[in-house]
Design a protein around this motif. Structure first.
Motif, PDB file in Angstrom:
ATOM      1  N   GLU A  73       0.836  -1.193   0.000  1.00 33.12           N
ATOM      2  CA  GLU A  73       0.000   0.000   0.000  1.00 33.12           C
ATOM      3  C   GLU A  73       0.877   1.253   0.000  1.00 33.12           C
ATOM      4  O   GLU A  73       1.687   1.474   0.902  1.00 33.12           O
ATOM      5  CB  GLU A  73      -0.920   0.013   1.221  1.00 33.12           C
ATOM      6  CG  GLU A  73      -1.843   1.219   1.262  1.00 33.12           C
ATOM      7  CD  GLU A  73      -2.751   1.208   2.477  1.00 33.12           C
ATOM      8  OE1 GLU A  73      -3.316   2.271   2.781  1.00 33.12           O
ATOM      9  OE2 GLU A  73      -2.873   0.149   3.127  1.00 33.12           O
TER      10      GLU A  73
ATOM     11  N   GLN B 199       0.780   5.518  -0.367  1.00 34.15           N
ATOM     12  CA  GLN B 199      -0.106   6.677  -0.289  1.00 34.15           C
ATOM     13  C   GLN B 199       0.628   7.923  -0.753  1.00 34.15           C
ATOM     14  O   GLN B 199       1.736   8.217  -0.293  1.00 34.15           O
ATOM     15  CB  GLN B 199      -0.630   6.891   1.128  1.00 34.15           C
ATOM     16  CG  GLN B 199      -1.687   7.993   1.209  1.00 34.15           C
ATOM     17  CD  GLN B 199      -2.279   8.127   2.586  1.00 34.15           C
ATOM     18  OE1 GLN B 199      -1.680   8.740   3.461  1.00 34.15           O
ATOM     19  NE2 GLN B 199      -3.444   7.533   2.795  1.00 34.15           N
TER      20      GLN B 199
ATOM     21  N   LYS C 272      -4.872  13.151  -2.423  1.00 33.78           N
ATOM     22  CA  LYS C 272      -4.648  12.038  -1.503  1.00 33.78           C
ATOM     23  C   LYS C 272      -5.002  10.766  -2.258  1.00 33.78           C
ATOM     24  O   LYS C 272      -6.179  10.428  -2.415  1.00 33.78           O
ATOM     25  CB  LYS C 272      -5.496  12.172  -0.242  1.00 33.78           C
ATOM     26  CG  LYS C 272      -5.267  11.045   0.765  1.00 33.78           C
ATOM     27  CD  LYS C 272      -6.126  11.221   2.005  1.00 33.78           C
ATOM     28  CE  LYS C 272      -5.911  10.077   2.987  1.00 33.78           C
ATOM     29  NZ  LYS C 272      -6.766  10.223   4.198  1.00 33.78           N
TER      30      LYS C 272
ATOM     31  N   THR D 166      -4.267   6.573  -2.932  1.00 40.10           N
ATOM     32  CA  THR D 166      -3.766   5.326  -2.358  1.00 40.10           C
ATOM     33  C   THR D 166      -3.697   4.272  -3.451  1.00 40.10           C
ATOM     34  O   THR D 166      -4.683   4.044  -4.166  1.00 40.10           O
ATOM     35  CB  THR D 166      -4.664   4.844  -1.211  1.00 40.10           C
ATOM     36  OG1 THR D 166      -4.761   5.869  -0.213  1.00 40.10           O
ATOM     37  CG2 THR D 166      -4.080   3.594  -0.575  1.00 40.10           C
TER      38      THR D 166
ATOM     39  N   TYR E 162      -2.435   0.186  -4.399  1.00 43.13           N
ATOM     40  CA  TYR E 162      -2.038  -1.141  -3.926  1.00 43.13           C
ATOM     41  C   TYR E 162      -1.309  -1.810  -5.090  1.00 43.13           C
ATOM     42  O   TYR E 162      -1.908  -2.071  -6.132  1.00 43.13           O
ATOM     43  CB  TYR E 162      -3.267  -1.939  -3.498  1.00 43.13           C
ATOM     44  CG  TYR E 162      -4.029  -1.288  -2.364  1.00 43.13           C
ATOM     45  CD1 TYR E 162      -3.797  -1.648  -1.044  1.00 43.13           C
ATOM     46  CD2 TYR E 162      -4.965  -0.274  -2.622  1.00 43.13           C
ATOM     47  CE1 TYR E 162      -4.495  -1.039  -0.004  1.00 43.13           C
ATOM     48  CE2 TYR E 162      -5.648   0.350  -1.594  1.00 43.13           C
ATOM     49  CZ  TYR E 162      -5.413  -0.040  -0.280  1.00 43.13           C
ATOM     50  OH  TYR E 162      -6.090   0.577   0.744  1.00 43.13           O
TER      51      TYR E 162
ATOM     52  N   HIS F 156       4.350   7.658   0.559  1.00 41.98           N
ATOM     53  CA  HIS F 156       4.554   6.966   1.829  1.00 41.98           C
ATOM     54  C   HIS F 156       4.175   5.497   1.686  1.00 41.98           C
ATOM     55  O   HIS F 156       3.174   5.160   1.034  1.00 41.98           O
ATOM     56  CB  HIS F 156       3.699   7.590   2.931  1.00 41.98           C
ATOM     57  CG  HIS F 156       3.904   9.067   3.079  1.00 41.98           C
ATOM     58  ND1 HIS F 156       4.864   9.615   3.899  1.00 41.98           N
ATOM     59  CD2 HIS F 156       3.277  10.122   2.471  1.00 41.98           C
ATOM     60  CE1 HIS F 156       4.816  10.940   3.815  1.00 41.98           C
ATOM     61  NE2 HIS F 156       3.863  11.275   2.952  1.00 41.98           N
TER      62      HIS F 156
ATOM     63  N   ARG G 249       2.575   2.498   3.371  1.00 41.80           N
ATOM     64  CA  ARG G 249       1.661   2.328   4.500  1.00 41.80           C
ATOM     65  C   ARG G 249       1.797   0.966   5.154  1.00 41.80           C
ATOM     66  O   ARG G 249       1.988   0.826   6.335  1.00 41.80           O
ATOM     67  CB  ARG G 249       0.222   2.547   4.038  1.00 41.80           C
ATOM     68  CG  ARG G 249      -0.076   3.958   3.601  1.00 41.80           C
ATOM     69  CD  ARG G 249      -0.076   4.902   4.789  1.00 41.80           C
ATOM     70  NE  ARG G 249      -1.106   4.516   5.747  1.00 41.80           N
ATOM     71  CZ  ARG G 249      -2.384   4.881   5.655  1.00 41.80           C
ATOM     72  NH1 ARG G 249      -2.780   5.662   4.661  1.00 41.80           N
ATOM     73  NH2 ARG G 249      -3.271   4.493   6.547  1.00 41.80           N
ATOM     74  N   GLN G 250       1.668  -0.098   4.356  1.00 37.51           N
ATOM     75  CA  GLN G 250       1.741  -1.444   4.899  1.00 37.51           C
ATOM     76  C   GLN G 250       1.872  -2.427   3.760  1.00 37.51           C
ATOM     77  O   GLN G 250       1.634  -2.097   2.615  1.00 37.51           O
ATOM     78  CB  GLN G 250       0.478  -1.778   5.712  1.00 37.51           C
ATOM     79  CG  GLN G 250      -0.791  -1.823   4.859  1.00 37.51           C
ATOM     80  CD  GLN G 250      -2.027  -2.056   5.689  1.00 37.51           C
ATOM     81  OE1 GLN G 250      -2.199  -1.521   6.763  1.00 37.51           O
ATOM     82  NE2 GLN G 250      -2.913  -2.879   5.181  1.00 37.51           N
TER      83      GLN G 250
ATOM     84  N   THR H 120       0.163  -5.800   2.898  1.00 35.47           N
ATOM     85  CA  THR H 120      -0.874  -6.734   3.326  1.00 35.47           C
ATOM     86  C   THR H 120      -0.535  -8.173   2.992  1.00 35.47           C
ATOM     87  O   THR H 120      -1.129  -9.098   3.543  1.00 35.47           O
ATOM     88  CB  THR H 120      -2.213  -6.372   2.667  1.00 35.47           C
ATOM     89  OG1 THR H 120      -2.036  -6.331   1.248  1.00 35.47           O
ATOM     90  CG2 THR H 120      -2.701  -5.020   3.137  1.00 35.47           C
TER      91      THR H 120
END
Length: 443
Positions: A333, A335, A372, A374, A376, A403, A405-406, A408
């Protein structure tokens, strides 16, 4: 006449929404009581989901023409709902005349906007597709203000809101709209999707965007496994949804149970599919644990008949699995937070494409001159992206703007729990479930 009768019934039995924080230690309890209508469960859940609230438990009952639901709700940070503005909005929306009298709508609490042109896209997924779409829109002087893109089983769908980059308003010139439509269809067709590529212009704001994405992908039959989609399919069965369908013979219901990894908007996604497939949930329970979510529904088709054929059972299981998987992203992820400008999305997606990144899902939004977005992403083979590749991309875009984020794909696998049917433990006699014949499991 139907609307007038509905208004009369509602005046005799006005809806009641109770919201309180005292009876549960870790969640806000929202109870909705009203005259029942098809689709009301989804619309109530949609109101809560649009407020970015998380439903941890739900108890559903709508027999006898009356709808009664209890939801345990928290915010994204795990806290109870204490904001009085949010509480007042929920009550006013769910108790309003327009909410309960109107027929099934795609949107709750959203007014149609004349400030943008809404574009819907559907076609075969491939690396770089979003980049090509964004490049075409930029060349046609269209600015993307909001968008959501999903991919599943080698299919792609998108709902994109664009404005004229010179006026900031919706595009209304019929000739220009026709040009946009023709060029985007050419991009979507590629070399192997000549018959199924679709590009349409829809009335802005009339349809809830995520609800519409479910409908587009369902119509595109993304639930069917093809050779091209099987290549990128996750073979780890422990991480995939587990759906079973059985019969509750005494009460003439079809019983659907689902176990899957828990995530935001899971309940909304499954109810979208059941509603769009014309099934009615008469009773149900939803329970989420630390990692796993359990859903159990007692349903019939709108004509009052439970699922009766093997082909229908298989199709329902496939569609529910697809509903759960569409928003699930086994991907990294990223962003983007930066100043918005014309062509920004085209530049970002081009950088992703040039660095061999594949966008599996994306959420694009702009507000007050800020973007903004996002994304994946995976590599072109569907595997996790190498850290050095991300570092290179961040240097090109800007360390402060992009950035991580994570990831998954590194989420732990939820422990397998014993599947039990507990919704009607006190309502039906125990012998009811001696007649609950398990038909088939699909995973």
């Amino acid at each position: 006449m139907d609307d007038e009768y509905a208004k009369f019934i509602r005046r005799m039995n006005p809806p009641r929404v109770t919201i309180e924080n005292n009876s549960c230690v870790d969640a806000t309890i929202i109870q909705v009581d009203s005259v029942n209508k098809h689709g009301i469960l989804l619309e109530v859940v949609q109101v809560l989901t649009d407020l970015d609230l998380v439903i941890t438990k739900a108890y559903i009952s709508s027999d006898g023409g009356w709808f009664m639901d209890v939801f345990h709700v928290i915010d994204r940070d795990g806290y109870k709902i204490t904001d009085q503005e949010v509480i007042r909005y929920i009550q006013e929306t769910l108790e309003s005349d327009t909410f309960f009298v109107s027929p099934i709508r795609g949107s709750v609490g959203l007014m149609p906007s004349q400030n943008h042109t809404a574009i819907e896209l559907a076609g075969m997924d491939r690396p770089g597709l979003l980049s090509e779409v964004c490049a075409v829109l930029t060349d046609l002087h269209c600015n993307v203000v909001n968008a959501e893109i999903w991919t599943h089983n080698a299919r792609a769908a998108a709902v994109v809101h664009v404005t004229d980059d010179s006026t900031g308003c919706a595009i209304e010139d019929p000739k220009r709209l026709l040009t946009i439509k023709e060029l985007l269809r050419n991009v979507l067709k590629g070399s192997s999707d000549l018959k199924t590529a679709k590009m349409t212009l829809s009335t802005p704001g009339v349809t809830h965007r995520e609800r519409r994405l479910h409908q587009i992908m369902f119509a595109d039959r993304d639930y069917e496994i093809t050779e091209s989609s099987r290549d990128g399919k996750n073979d780890d069965k422990s991480s995939r949804p587990h759906v079973t369908i059985g019969n509750c013979i005494e009460k003439d219901y079809t019983v659907i149970t689902m176990r899957s990894k828990d995530r935001p908007k899971l309940l909304f996604d499954t109810l979208c599919t059941l509603t769009d497939m014309q099934y009615v949930v008469f009773h149900g329970v939803v329970h989420t644990g630390r990692l796993e979510a359990y859903q159990e529904y007692y349903i019939r088709h709108v004509d009052g008949i439970p699922i009766s054929s093997e082909a229908e059972r298989v199709r329902v299981m496939q569609c529910l699995e697809a509903a759960i998987e569409r928003r699930t992203s086994e991907a990294l992820e990223l962003q983007l937070l930066t100043e918005d400008r014309v062509g920004l999305l085209s530049d970002i997606t081009r950088i992703f494409r040039e660095n061999s990144l594949c966008i599996k899902r994306a959420e694009i939004s702009t507000k007050s001159g800020k973007a903004k977005d996002t994304f994946y992403v995976t590599d072109v083979t569907g595997n996790p992206v190498e850290p050095k590749m991300i570092d290179s991309i961040r240097r090109q875009i800007g360390q402060a703007a992009l950035h991580v984020r994570q990831n998954t794909s590194n989420s732990p696998t939820p422990p397998q729990e014993k599947t039990i049917s507990f919704l009607f433990g006190n309502l039906f006699k125990a012998r009811t479930f001696h007649n609950l014949k398990l038909i088939r499991s699909y995973s």
